[in-house]
Design a protein around this motif. Structure first.
Motif, PDB file in Angstrom:
ATOM      1  N   PHE A 197      38.471  77.128  30.424  1.00  0.00           N
ATOM      2  CA  PHE A 197      38.588  78.533  30.515  1.00  0.00           C
ATOM      3  C   PHE A 197      38.306  78.961  32.115  1.00  0.00           C
ATOM      4  O   PHE A 197      39.206  79.733  32.507  1.00  0.00           O
ATOM      5  N   ARG A 201      41.224  77.966  33.978  1.00  0.00           N
ATOM      6  CA  ARG A 201      42.809  79.013  33.567  1.00  0.00           C
ATOM      7  C   ARG A 201      42.287  80.306  34.254  1.00  0.00           C
ATOM      8  O   ARG A 201      43.147  80.966  34.878  1.00  0.00           O
ATOM      9  N   ARG A 202      41.071  80.865  34.202  1.00  0.00           N
ATOM     10  CA  ARG A 202      40.648  82.072  35.088  1.00  0.00           C
ATOM     11  C   ARG A 202      40.862  82.061  36.437  1.00  0.00           C
ATOM     12  O   ARG A 202      41.653  82.752  37.353  1.00  0.00           O
ATOM     13  N   SER A 246      39.952  80.178  22.152  1.00  0.00           N
ATOM     14  CA  SER A 246      41.222  80.402  23.201  1.00  0.00           C
ATOM     15  C   SER A 246      42.545  81.197  22.658  1.00  0.00           C
ATOM     16  O   SER A 246      43.649  81.052  23.116  1.00  0.00           O
ATOM     17  N   THR A 262      45.564  82.631  24.715  1.00  0.00           N
ATOM     18  CA  THR A 262      45.698  81.938  25.880  1.00  0.00           C
ATOM     19  C   THR A 262      46.737  81.058  25.835  1.00  0.00           C
ATOM     20  O   THR A 262      47.141  80.654  24.764  1.00  0.00           O
TER      21      THR A 262
END
Ligand SMILES: C[S@@+](CC[C@H](N)C(=O)[O-])C[C@H]1O[C@@H](n2cnc3c(N)ncnc32)[C@H](O)[C@@H]1O
Length: 263
Positions: free
Chosen positions: A96, A99-100, A126, A129
């Motif tokens: 995550f 991804r951010r 998730s 996403t």
């Protein structure tokens, strides 16, 4: 991306020269296959409480470490065509963070783990996403050579039954010039080290066992950190595997740290 295996996990048959454990060795285990199986069972048993315990026992510092690691690879993650693999992703917090850091670009980011229960939680977290999850063993990845621009592993590499084999597999799936980032625990020195060891060896196993209801894993954690090679050794192992520009950056007095290397 030419290959991606969804579901169906297998443990690798290690070659003859790796019959002894040169990686993680949970108590009472002296053979790589058994070590890998014990590690997988251990994480599966704590999956339901893993996130809660992680944040509680690290006083939420784990979030800073994942974020800082992702930031270290900002230039790779900024590329819309980047392919990124987060190994030993567990419930996905490192994935995550990647991804951010990548923002809304179209970089492909995959998380891989061999514990079905851990991945299930990652999948739940998730929803909505673009993250993808793969059930696979880090020592035998279901990917072709040279598929990824970045391969990371947060607090998972230490648990591999064979560190050389783990690095070779990372190297294999990386593209030329691709980068690896291994975030894992270290052992700080001095007074901080003394206090930390007291907490890590006494308080953490007690609280971890109480909340998870499972004894083994939280006693294994400090033992596995003690067994993990110190930075000088680990950097030698990385160079031996062919990584260039191998480096280690300590986080929070060296309680954790990021190993980096380039193919
Ligand atoms: C301490 S957790 C770390 C999870 C996550 N990366 C994080 O930072 O919270 C270690 C994870 O590594 C996984 N793991 C250990 N050995 C593995 C292997 N050989 N192949 C794939 N996953 C493995 C375990 O199943 C577990 O989910």
């Amino acid at each position: 991306m030419s290959s991606a295996l969804l579901g169906g996990c297998y443990l690798p048959e290690l070659s003859d020269q790796s019959k002894t454990v040169t990686g993680a060795a949970p108590e009472g285990v002296s053979e790589p296959q058994a070590a890998a199986r014990a590690v997988r069972e251990m994480f599966t048993s704590i999956a339901p409480r893993y996130d809660l315990l992680n944040h509680l026992l690290s006083f939420n510092v784990d979030r800073l470490w994942w974020r800082r690691t992702a930031r270290s690879f900002a230039s790779v993650l900024a590329r819309p065509e980047a392919c990124v693999l987060d190994l030993c992703c567990g419930t996905g917090d490192m994935t995550f963070a990647l991804r951010r850091q990548a923002g809304n670009n179209s970089a492909t980011i995959l998380g891989a783990d061999f514990s079905h229960a851990m991945l299930q939680r990652a999948k739940q977290k998730s929803e909505g996403t673009s993250l993808r999850w793969v059930e696979a063993d880090a020592l035998r990845l279901p990917f072709s050579d040279s598929e990824f621009d970045l391969v990371t592993a947060a607090f998972g590499f230490r648990n591999l039954a064979n560190y050389d084999a783990g690095l070779q597999e990372m190297m294999r799936v990386l593209r030329p010039e691709g980068e690896c980032g291994i975030l894992d625990f270290g052992e700080p020195g001095g007074l901080i080290g003394e206090l930390y060891r007291m907490y890590f060896k006494r308080v953490l196993p007690l609280v971890g066992t109480m909340i998870s209801g499972v004894r083994g894993p939280y006693a294994y954690l400090p033992a596995s950190v003690e067994r993990f090679p110190p930075p000088t050794e680990m950097l030698k192992t990385m160079r031996r595997a062919g990584f260039r520009e191998a480096s280690w950056t300590p986080y929070t007095f060296g309680i954790a740290g990021l190993y980096r290397g380039k193919k």
